[in-house]
Design a protein around this motif. Structure first.
Motif, short mmCIF file in Angstrom:
data_model
loop_
_atom_site.label_atom_id
_atom_site.label_comp_id
_atom_site.label_asym_id
_atom_site.label_seq_id
_atom_site.Cartn_x
_atom_site.Cartn_y
_atom_site.Cartn_z
N PRO A 179 0.84 -1.20 0.00
CA PRO A 179 0.00 0.00 0.00
C PRO A 179 0.87 1.25 0.00
O PRO A 179 2.03 1.20 0.42
N LEU A 180 0.31 2.36 -0.45
CA LEU A 180 1.07 3.61 -0.50
C LEU A 180 1.10 4.26 0.87
O LEU A 180 0.07 4.30 1.57
N PRO A 181 2.25 4.80 1.28
CA PRO A 181 2.30 5.59 2.51
C PRO A 181 1.37 6.80 2.37
O PRO A 181 1.11 7.25 1.25
N ALA A 219 -0.43 8.34 -1.02
CA ALA A 219 -1.84 8.02 -1.25
C ALA A 219 -2.63 9.31 -1.48
O ALA A 219 -3.51 9.37 -2.35
N LYS A 220 -2.29 10.34 -0.73
CA LYS A 220 -2.98 11.63 -0.90
C LYS A 220 -2.67 12.22 -2.28
O LYS A 220 -3.56 12.75 -2.95
N ILE A 221 -1.43 12.10 -2.69
CA ILE A 221 -1.05 12.62 -4.01
C ILE A 221 -1.81 11.88 -5.12
O ILE A 221 -2.29 12.48 -6.08
N ALA A 222 -1.94 10.54 -4.93
CA ALA A 222 -2.64 9.74 -5.94
C ALA A 222 -4.06 10.24 -6.16
O ALA A 222 -4.61 10.15 -7.26
N VAL A 270 -7.81 7.93 2.69
CA VAL A 270 -6.63 7.16 3.09
C VAL A 270 -7.01 6.14 4.16
O VAL A 270 -6.62 4.97 4.13
N GLN A 271 -7.83 6.59 5.09
CA GLN A 271 -8.22 5.72 6.19
C GLN A 271 -9.07 4.55 5.69
O GLN A 271 -8.87 3.40 6.09
#
Ligand SMILES: Nc1ncnc2c1ncn2[C@@H]1O[C@H](COP(=O)(O)OP(=O)(O)OP(=O)(O)O)[C@@H](O)[C@H]1O
Ligand SMILES: [Mg+2]
Length: 396
Positions: free
Chosen positions: A234-236, A240-243, A264-265
């Protein structure tokens, strides 16, 4: 907001609008491939990780990079029940035909095409699914023993020699490697070991489920030294926010910070889930910015979409007993779980469940992170099993 402009891209192998958090790994692979081209010692690379983390799109992106750098690439996906030689042969042919247009490499590429002809002919008996156009007659004695281990090695050696002459490298991109049978994996490892020893520019960039690492070691004990196994997960949180935020921004849409946090959560940073939540949050929102309320309202449809696609395709391939086994695992939580605890849930002996467990591993549903432990290969599968088989009925 306008669904036509929705940038998010949930789907198996579907390129994301923003490939977040993988720059370092892409750079590592770029360096490795460039070293291979120059004949410098380099390990092959196997990306390992659970379902839906972006292995396939990474392989594709790496391949584009390699092609742009002038490398010869071959791209195959190992499905269940097809042999590796059958997958590789037609792709190798295309690469060799391209190499044969290079003045320096022409003669060696033609020799390699002869090798391929002998390879296909000799192995046809054993691997009936080999279908490849033959451009030249075989050269007797070249890759035509009928023994995969020997012939693949001989073939990759001549192909490597041709690539070397052309000043390029041959990069094999193989997805879903965990489905390749042990004997064929062993042959691949041996062949790559040989080309590495001879500093020939042939290298593998593969991808597979977490069990791949153990399978490679099982196939050839020295495989662990021959390969690097970067873990894809999974992305840190920042990535994840950037994605989510970047593709929206490109359409002049803002995503509020608390909306990002909520995504994200809920997704735990898993790329497939990020795309699904991004898509549904976008469709749910009336206008920019996308708010936390939008995300919360979109969660139902995001989960429903996942249940109908990402999770469903896996669930539908299971026998009733396999479903029961996974449901018992889910009862215990996300895992990993001890085999004994799973058996206890089912009121069975561990040994009597061995075959079911093995089938589930072969299907790529579960794996064993350490002896006696069992974990899902599909993230959040435990929660899905609770949704699809609710209550206690599964026990009967
Ligand atoms: N780095 C990333 N950033 C954002 N989205 C991503 C990223 N990597 C993959 N995705 C998205 O995640 C989804 C799954 O990607 P992909 O099919 O490559 O995963 P996978 O690991 O190959 O899964 P599987 O094991 O099921 O084949 C796709 O919708 C893709 O667009
Ligand atoms: Mg994939």
């Amino acid at each position: 907001m306008d669904p036509v402009r929705n940038p998010y891209a949930p789907g198996a192998g579907t390129p994301p609008p923003e490939l977040a958090g993988r720059d370092e790994l892409r750079e590592t692979v770029r360096i490795a491939l460039e070293r291979v081209r120059r004949g410098l010692p380099t390990k092959s690379i196997l990306l390992v990780g659970p379902r839906g983390v972006g292995k396939t799109v990474l392989l594709d992106r790496m391949r584009e990079g390699a092609e742009a750098a002038g490398l010869q690439t071959v791209r195959v996906e190992a499905p269940e029940n097809r042999s590796l030689p059958a997958l590789l042969a037609p792709q190798l042919r295309i690469a060799l035909l391209r190499l044969s247009r290079n003045e320096q490499a022409k003669d060696l590429a033609r020799r390699a095409l002869r090798g391929l002809a002998g390879f296909a002919k000799a192995l046809k008996l054993k691997f009936r699914d080999i279908e490849v156009g033959l451009d030249l007659d075989p050269e007797p004695g070249l890759a035509d023993n009928g023994d995969l281990q020997h012939d693949l090695q001989a073939l990759l050696e001549v192909v490597g020699a041709a690539a070397q002459k052309a000043g390029t490298a041959l990069v094999l991109f193989v997805d879903e490697l965990q489905y390749v049978e042990e004997e064929q994996l062993a042959a691949l490892v041996t062949a790559l070991h040989r080309t590495a020893q001879r500093r020939l520019p042939v290298v593998l960039v593969g991808a597979g489920l977490p069990q791949l690492r153990g399978q490679m070691g099982q196939a050839k004990s020295y495989a662990e030294r021959l390969f690097d196994f970067p873990e894809i997960g999974p992305l840190p949180e920042p990535d994840a926010k950037i994605a989510i935020a970047k593709p929206a921004e490109e359409q002049r849409v803002q995503v509020n910070e608390d909306a990002l946090q909520s995504i994200v959560q809920r997704t735990r940073g898993y790329p497939y889930f990020l795309q699904e939540w991004g898509k549904h949050a976008w469709d749910t929102a009336d206008a920019s910015p996308i708010t936390r309320d939008d995300v919360e309202a979109a969660s139902r449809s995001a989960i429903a979409a996942l249940d109908e696609s990402f999770f469903r395709v896996r669930f539908d391939r299971l026998t009733p007993l396999e479903k029961k086994y996974l449901r018992a695992m889910a009862e215990l939580g996300p895992g990993p779980h001890r085999s004994g605890d799973i058996a206890e849930q089912l009121d069975r002996k561990v040994t009597s469940l061995g075959p079911t467990r093995n089938q589930l591993i072969a299907k790529g549903m579960i794996w064993s992170p350490s002896h006696g432990d069992t974990a899902f290969t599909v993230p959040l599968f435990d929660e899905f099993m609770h949704r699809i088989m609710p209550g206690d009925d599964w026990r009967h």
